[in-house]
Design a protein around this motif. Structure first.
Motif, PDB file in Angstrom:
ATOM      1  N   UNK A  41       1.037  -1.017   0.280  1.00 59.16           N
ATOM      2  CA  UNK A  41       0.398  -0.551  -0.202  1.00 59.16           C
ATOM      3  C   UNK A  41       0.732   0.941  -0.090  1.00 59.16           C
ATOM      4  N   UNK A  42       0.227   2.138  -0.390  1.00 57.65           N
ATOM      5  CA  UNK A  42       1.310   3.717  -0.108  1.00 57.65           C
ATOM      6  C   UNK A  42       0.961   3.988   1.472  1.00 57.65           C
ATOM      7  N   UNK A  43       1.520   4.472   1.939  1.00 56.75           N
ATOM      8  CA  UNK A  43       1.455   5.525   3.158  1.00 56.75           C
ATOM      9  C   UNK A  43       1.617   6.638   2.960  1.00 56.75           C
ATOM     10  N   UNK A  44       1.192   7.721   3.986  1.00 51.11           N
ATOM     11  CA  UNK A  44       1.804   8.401   3.987  1.00 51.11           C
ATOM     12  C   UNK A  44       2.412   9.131   5.537  1.00 51.11           C
ATOM     13  N   UNK A  45       3.603   9.818   5.333  1.00 51.57           N
ATOM     14  CA  UNK A  45       4.120  10.214   6.870  1.00 51.57           C
ATOM     15  C   UNK A  45       3.071  11.679   7.619  1.00 51.57           C
ATOM     16  N   UNK A  46       2.406  10.417   8.599  1.00 51.44           N
ATOM     17  CA  UNK A  46       2.144  12.147   9.397  1.00 51.44           C
ATOM     18  C   UNK A  46       2.771  12.359  10.552  1.00 51.44           C
ATOM     19  N   UNK A  47       3.479  12.011  10.786  1.00 49.20           N
ATOM     20  CA  UNK A  47       4.217  12.473  11.921  1.00 49.20           C
ATOM     21  C   UNK A  47       5.971  12.064  12.419  1.00 49.20           C
ATOM     22  N   UNK A  48       6.935  12.740  12.626  1.00 47.33           N
ATOM     23  CA  UNK A  48       8.409  12.172  13.340  1.00 47.33           C
ATOM     24  C   UNK A  48       8.367  12.202  13.916  1.00 47.33           C
ATOM     25  N   UNK A  69       0.676   5.721   7.674  1.00 48.13           N
ATOM     26  CA  UNK A  69      -0.687   5.540   7.522  1.00 48.13           C
ATOM     27  C   UNK A  69      -1.167   5.332   6.553  1.00 48.13           C
ATOM     28  N   UNK A  70      -1.616   4.234   6.713  1.00 50.06           N
ATOM     29  CA  UNK A  70      -1.955   3.954   5.170  1.00 50.06           C
ATOM     30  C   UNK A  70      -2.931   3.240   5.303  1.00 50.06           C
ATOM     31  N   UNK A  71      -4.386   2.560   3.876  1.00 53.57           N
ATOM     32  CA  UNK A  71      -5.640   2.050   4.024  1.00 53.57           C
ATOM     33  C   UNK A  71      -4.918   0.646   3.540  1.00 53.57           C
ATOM     34  N   UNK A  72      -5.743  -0.972   4.573  1.00 54.81           N
ATOM     35  CA  UNK A  72      -5.401  -1.597   3.430  1.00 54.81           C
ATOM     36  C   UNK A  72      -6.859  -1.647   2.304  1.00 54.81           C
ATOM     37  N   UNK A  73      -6.437  -3.124   1.862  1.00 54.44           N
ATOM     38  CA  UNK A  73      -7.504  -3.755   0.498  1.00 54.44           C
ATOM     39  C   UNK A  73      -8.863  -3.929   1.478  1.00 54.44           C
ATOM     40  N   UNK A  74      -8.974  -3.766   2.245  1.00 52.50           N
ATOM     41  CA  UNK A  74     -10.360  -3.890   2.619  1.00 52.50           C
ATOM     42  C   UNK A  74     -10.767  -2.396   3.146  1.00 52.50           C
ATOM     43  N   UNK A  75      -9.945  -1.650   3.518  1.00 54.77           N
ATOM     44  CA  UNK A  75     -10.346  -0.097   3.344  1.00 54.77           C
ATOM     45  C   UNK A  75     -10.098   0.035   5.185  1.00 54.77           C
ATOM     46  N   UNK A  76      -9.557  -0.307   5.905  1.00 55.23           N
ATOM     47  CA  UNK A  76      -9.033  -0.233   7.030  1.00 55.23           C
ATOM     48  C   UNK A  76      -8.190   1.071   7.221  1.00 55.23           C
ATOM     49  N   UNK A  77      -8.219   1.906   8.211  1.00 53.82           N
ATOM     50  CA  UNK A  77      -6.517   3.269   8.617  1.00 53.82           C
ATOM     51  C   UNK A  77      -6.217   2.245   9.155  1.00 53.82           C
ATOM     52  N   UNK A  94       4.703   9.876   0.615  1.00 51.60           N
ATOM     53  CA  UNK A  94       4.215   8.788   0.308  1.00 51.60           C
ATOM     54  C   UNK A  94       5.284   7.115   0.180  1.00 51.60           C
ATOM     55  N   UNK A  95       4.481   6.352   1.149  1.00 52.93           N
ATOM     56  CA  UNK A  95       6.351   5.819   0.679  1.00 52.93           C
ATOM     57  C   UNK A  95       5.763   3.991   0.311  1.00 52.93           C
ATOM     58  N   UNK A  96       5.787   2.909   0.255  1.00 54.72           N
ATOM     59  CA  UNK A  96       5.694   1.954   0.269  1.00 54.72           C
ATOM     60  C   UNK A  96       5.595   0.830   0.855  1.00 54.72           C
ATOM     61  N   UNK A  97       4.248   0.163   1.661  1.00 55.07           N
ATOM     62  CA  UNK A  97       4.860  -0.287   2.806  1.00 55.07           C
ATOM     63  C   UNK A  97       4.160  -1.834   1.897  1.00 55.07           C
TER      64      UNK A  97
END
Length: 142
Positions: A41-48, A69-77, A94-97
């Protein structure tokens, strides 16, 4: 010959224990479970978060751990702090997780690698090989 056999058994046992311990320290089980299903998934950096640690030389060293923070295939954050990667994205990047459906909070930004997937087997195998060679030398000398 008995001494060589006893040495071999003890050395292989030590190799197995060392392989298991190192695998746990490198977080091998967690990483393998994150990579097992091949989900990304593509995750966004929300804090450091920055912490000061001690370098191997004894001096101060800063380490930054991004919260992604990312969203799973079934829609959960899912939100998690990455502690295993050398990657330090900027806020909003954005980074790949890689994650597994059983425990998406164990996600990682580390890409799958042969070494990490098989670290325990490689270390145990190398230790067992050296134990065999050393036991053979002991048997031949005595």
């Amino acid at each position: 010959m008995v001494i060589a056999a006893a040495y071999f058994v003890l050395a292989v046992g030590a190799a197995v224990m060392f392989g298991r311990t190192l695998d746990r320290q490198l977080q091998g089980p967690r990483l393998r479970s994150a990579w097992a299903e091949g989900l990304t998934a593509e995750a966004r950096c929300v804090s450091l978060r920055t912490e000061e640690v001690q370098s191997p030389e004894g001096g101060p060293l800063e380490q930054t751990h991004p919260t992604l923070e990312f969203r799973t295939a079934d829609g959960h954050t899912v939100s998690f702090e990455e502690r295993q990667s050398r990657l330090t994205p900027a806020l909003g990047d954005f980074v790949t997780v890689y994650y597994g459906t059983a425990n998406p909070k164990d996600a990682t930004t580390r890409a799958p690698s042969f070494g990490m997937r098989h670290a325990r087997t490689l270390i145990t195998g190398a230790g067992s090989f050296f134990a065999l060679v050393t036991a053979a030398v002991i048997a031949l000398v005595s």
